[in-house]
Design a protein around this motif. Structure first.
Motif, PDB file in Angstrom:
ATOM      1  N   PRO B 103      -2.839 -11.856  12.357  1.00  7.97           N
ATOM      2  CA  PRO B 103      -1.594 -11.777  11.573  1.00  7.97           C
ATOM      3  C   PRO B 103      -1.151 -10.353  11.310  1.00  7.97           C
ATOM      4  O   PRO B 103       0.017 -10.082  11.102  1.00  7.97           O
ATOM      5  N   THR B 104      -2.093  -9.415  11.320  1.00  9.84           N
ATOM      6  CA  THR B 104      -1.713  -8.022  11.105  1.00  9.84           C
ATOM      7  C   THR B 104      -0.774  -7.560  12.200  1.00  9.84           C
ATOM      8  O   THR B 104       0.176  -6.825  11.954  1.00  9.84           O
ATOM      9  N   ALA B 107       2.681  -8.929  11.574  1.00  8.47           N
ATOM     10  CA  ALA B 107       3.340  -8.217  10.478  1.00  8.47           C
ATOM     11  C   ALA B 107       3.782  -6.839  10.952  1.00  8.47           C
ATOM     12  O   ALA B 107       4.873  -6.373  10.609  1.00  8.47           O
ATOM     13  N   ASN B 152       3.218   0.876  -4.009  1.00  9.63           N
ATOM     14  CA  ASN B 152       2.613   1.989  -3.288  1.00  9.63           C
ATOM     15  C   ASN B 152       3.609   2.554  -2.283  1.00  9.63           C
ATOM     16  O   ASN B 152       4.606   1.931  -1.954  1.00  9.63           O
ATOM     17  N   ASP B 154       3.808   3.104   0.869  1.00  9.93           N
ATOM     18  CA  ASP B 154       4.208   2.387   2.080  1.00  9.93           C
ATOM     19  C   ASP B 154       5.236   1.331   1.764  1.00  9.93           C
ATOM     20  O   ASP B 154       6.254   1.208   2.443  1.00  9.93           O
ATOM     21  N   GLY B 183       5.781 -13.967  -7.421  1.00 11.20           N
ATOM     22  CA  GLY B 183       5.821 -15.417  -7.361  1.00 11.20           C
ATOM     23  C   GLY B 183       4.464 -15.945  -6.979  1.00 11.20           C
ATOM     24  O   GLY B 183       3.551 -15.192  -6.682  1.00 11.20           O
ATOM     25  N   LEU B 184       4.320 -17.273  -6.960  1.00 11.27           N
ATOM     26  CA  LEU B 184       3.011 -17.857  -6.709  1.00 11.27           C
ATOM     27  C   LEU B 184       2.609 -17.685  -5.256  1.00 11.27           C
ATOM     28  O   LEU B 184       1.496 -17.293  -4.956  1.00 11.27           O
ATOM     29  N   GLU B 185       3.525 -18.051  -4.343  1.00 16.75           N
ATOM     30  CA  GLU B 185       3.160 -17.961  -2.933  1.00 16.75           C
ATOM     31  C   GLU B 185       3.667 -16.683  -2.299  1.00 16.75           C
ATOM     32  O   GLU B 185       3.027 -16.108  -1.432  1.00 16.75           O
ATOM     33  N   MET B 186       4.848 -16.283  -2.699  1.00 19.18           N
ATOM     34  CA  MET B 186       5.409 -15.050  -2.148  1.00 19.18           C
ATOM     35  C   MET B 186       6.163 -14.333  -3.256  1.00 19.18           C
ATOM     36  O   MET B 186       6.503 -14.921  -4.267  1.00 19.18           O
ATOM     37  N   ASN B 187       6.456 -13.063  -3.037  1.00 24.33           N
ATOM     38  CA  ASN B 187       7.181 -12.303  -4.055  1.00 24.33           C
ATOM     39  C   ASN B 187       8.621 -12.111  -3.621  1.00 24.33           C
ATOM     40  O   ASN B 187       8.973 -12.355  -2.481  1.00 24.33           O
TER      41      ASN B 187
END
Lengths: 217, 501
Positions: B103-104, B107, B152, B154, B183-187
């Motif tokens: 997954p890196t 992304a 941060n 980046d 958020g819970l799953e994503m921001n």
């Protein structure tokens, strides 16, 4: 706030606080009564360690008891601080599975063979444990207990936390860091870099338990 | 202990001359034989796994000597287990594993898109038109870092690039990084934007047309039903008229002054949030829910929230902006000084503004002022009398009822636009704002930081002429008491029934 750990991680920890990172003071561990009282104090911390909360507003019985024994019916902010820290550590202080081993003598040590959780394991709540006296372990069925490895699985996992969903797991930086945030104590953040030994948790917040959690999920 | 069998440990030890305490075996030939026997024993293959002890020990020792771990003797069993485990991985399967894309990598591909620069021709065209102002996110991040607040480096830079993309794609006049909501799953990463004039009108037109078309369809269906019903006896029609809907504020004014774009991560496409209606703000004040990170998630609550997570998010953003966006007093002034302060909606920068020193900004809260209008109880910034609009549509019979209802709603007056924050009420004994200087050690370069206690996570800094507001948090208001949800309305009275009727 700084926490001192000895070689046996299950031993009581020493906690120090400072207002300017230069002068540190030791906090004396709290007794059970003080813990119970501090839970009832509501509102923000003042920032002054010698500030005294008036107990008669909060809990009239305890105030009466204190007056009888000759002390003032107040609770100092220092006591509230140490009580809050201990509560947070006990409730949401977490570690990844396998990071600590329990020796047959009962002491808990770092596992030098711990290489980190894999990416798949890191996304599961069951790979993280509360670093406190286990409560649910004895309630597990015999079948489940047979799968456990007594040297690493001697703590409660996060899976059965009440209420369900009180942890938020996120992968950041493209999946290189897994971040768990507690919703019960807003501000507690736990990080772990999968496949490495790095993990840890910090608390940045107001020091208040989120009692509205069941309404918010 | 009978005579030891060859496979048992201890074999040969009861023979004279072969006990473990005698290191030297005098006879050289017998010694060679003993060594061969021992080696043969070690090379014996296990019936279960096909391994033999000799090779296993050789592998363990090789691994130990290669890696040289500390305190090897304590972890020797684990090393042995690992070596055995490694046997299984090396076998080459006829089926090859698919090359798993980590997954890196995915992304990184997404972030790479942020870094790609568009062709040079397009750049020249843009320079001719007015360049929309791209906020200097890195500079803001630097100042907030002095306060210990922020993301941060980046992530700030990715947000910077994502905002640049947003400006290139949408017709934007001004843009600002509003903050991040967890958020819970994503921001959510939120950008506050002012679209160029003329762009917003098109969207409302489209929405209006859609609703008209739906209305026509409903009318034709209703007509068919009515024809059928005339033949049957009709049940009594309800005389309940819901309270008139409070219209939302026009785009560009009040709560809808800015348009907000959100994305889950820099690099993901920006989504525009719909304008907020007063009903949504009123409801958002009564509920407290975590954001999941998905804009289409439903909000299950009581009172039922009119909308999904995108609307709830927009309502919370409106509340936070109204409650915590501040600037140094005097930085903004009213455009027309003749108008009454309460009616003024626009402000402009004061070119003659002289920033007070940082120490003064920290000591007294009169040096800060709100530059966003507060939201009234009605859910709007400017009060509107709902009965006025509905009078045109109602028949004469109902006018009396309407007037009674209208009389109950009193006109709400909010605080005028540029009020000082020293007039903000605290909660019990907690002040509404906490001011600090970023450092006491170097006063020349310290920055005044303001933290909101009513909306934990809202910060503002001021340093000379520069100031900025930002929000990092869960998106909820602070209250010293626990949140109590609204009780359901009391059961309505039923028609009396009995033998008399």
């Amino acid at each position: 706030l700084a926490e001192g750990l000895g070689p046996d991680r299950a031993a009581p920890r020493s906690r120090l606080y400072s207002l300017n990172c230069l002068d540190w003071s030791l906090l004396t561990p709290a007794t059970k009564e003080v813990l119970a009282l501090a839970e009832q104090v509501k509102g923000r911390f003042q920032g002054d360690p010698s500030f005294e909360y008036n107990l008669s507003e909060i809990n009239a019985e305890a105030a009466a008891r204190l007056i009888e024994s000759g002390k003032e019916p107040v609770i100092k902010e220092e006591a509230r601080l140490i009580a809050t820290i201990e509560q947070i550590d006990k409730a949401v202080g977490i570690v990844p599975r396998g990071a600590f081993v329990k020796t047959p003598l009962g002491s808990v040590h770092e596992n030098r063979h711990f290489e980190g959780l894999s990416l798949v394991e890191a996304k599961k709540l069951s790979s993280y444990f509360h670093f406190a006296e286990p409560v649910n372990l004895k309630n597990k069925t015999l079948l489940e207990k047979a799968d456990l490895d007594p040297s690493t699985d001697f703590l409660d996992s996060l899976e059965h936390d009440i209420p369900r969903g009180s942890w938020s797991i996120q992968l950041e930086r493209g999946g290189t860091v897994v971040v768990l945030r507690s919703l019960l104590w807003l501000g507690l953040t736990f990080y772990h870099v999968p496949m490495t030994k790095q993990f840890g948790y910090v608390y940045f917040g107001t020091g208040e338990k989120n009692l509205d959690l069941p309404f918010m999920l | 202990h009978g005579p030891y069998q060859p496979h048992e440990p201890g074999y040969g030890l009861d023979q004279p001359g072969y006990s473990p305490y005698e290191d030297e075996i005098p006879d050289a030939q017998a010694r060679m034989l003993a060594i061969k026997n021992a080696k043969a024993y070690l090379l014996k293959t296990s019936t279960k796994s096909g391994l033999n002890l000799y090779d296993h020990f050789a592998n363990i020792l090789t691994k130990i000597l290669d890696e040289q771990p500390t305190n090897t003797v304590d972890i020797i069993e684990n090393i042995s287990k690992d070596v055995k485990w490694a046997q299984f991985r090396k076998k080459m399967d006829t089926l090859r594993d698919e090359h798993l894309i980590p997954p890196t990598f995915e992304a990184a591909e997404k972030y790479k898109a942020l870094f790609v620069k568009e062709g040079e021709e397009e750049e020249h065209e843009d320079l001719e038109d007015e360049m929309p102002s791209l906020p200097n996110v890195m500079e803001t991040a630097f100042y907030f870092e002095q306060a210990g607040v922020g993301l941060n480096k980046d992530e700030s830079y990715y947000i910077f690039l994502a905002l640049k993309n947003l400006i290139n794609v949408q017709p934007i006049q001004t843009c600002r990084f509003w903050g991040k909501i967890l958020g819970l799953e994503m921001n959510y990463i939120i950008a506050e934007v002012q679209l160029q004039e003329g762009e917003e009108g098109e969207e409302t037109g489209e929405e209006g047309e859609e609703t008209i078309a739906e209305g026509e369809k409903e009318m034709s269906e209703a007509e068919e039903e009515d024809e059928q019903k005339e033949k049957e006896a009709e049940p009594p029609k309800s005389t309940y008229k819901p309270p008139p809907e409070i219209p939302k504020e026009a785009n560009g004014t009040g709560t809808n002054k800015y348009v907000y774009f959100v994305c889950n991560e820099p690099g993901k496409p920006w989504v525009k949030l719909p304008p907020v209606t007063p009903a949504q703000i009123v409801c958002a004040r009564k509920i407290k829910k975590f954001f999941t990170g998905r804009l289409d998630a439903p909000i299950v609550s009581f009172p039922p929230f009119p909308g999904n997570e995108a609307n709830y998010l927009r309502a919370q953003i409106a509340r936070i902006s109204a409650g915590t966006h501040v600037s140094p007093t005097g930085f903004y002034q009213f455009a027309n000084e003749d108008e009454e302060e309460e009616e003024a909606d626009t402000y402009e920068e004061n070119s003659e503004f002289e920033p007070p020193p940082v120490a003064e900004m920290v000591e007294s809260l009169t040096t800060w002022a709100h530059h966003v209008k507060g939201i009234l109880k009605q859910g709007r910034c400017v009060w509107i009398n709902p009965s006025q609009k509905s009078e045109e549509n109602e028949e004469e019979e109902d006018e009396e009822e309407e007037e009674e209802e209208g009389g109950e709603q009193q006109e709400e007056r909010g605080l005028p636009l540029l009020t000082l924050i020293s007039e903000d009420e605290g909660m019990k004994d907690i002040p509404a704002w906490t001011a600090q200087a970023s450092t006491n050690l170097i006063p020349e370069y310290s920055v005044a930081i303001l933290q909101s206690n009513r909306w934990p996570g809202a910060y503002a800094f001021a340093s000379g002429r520069k100031f900025e507001n930002i929000y990092f948090g869960w998106g909820h208001k602070y209250s010293p008491e626990s949140h109590t949800p609204e009780l359901p309305p009391p059961a309505q009275a039923e028609y009396p029934s009995g033998p008399e009727i």
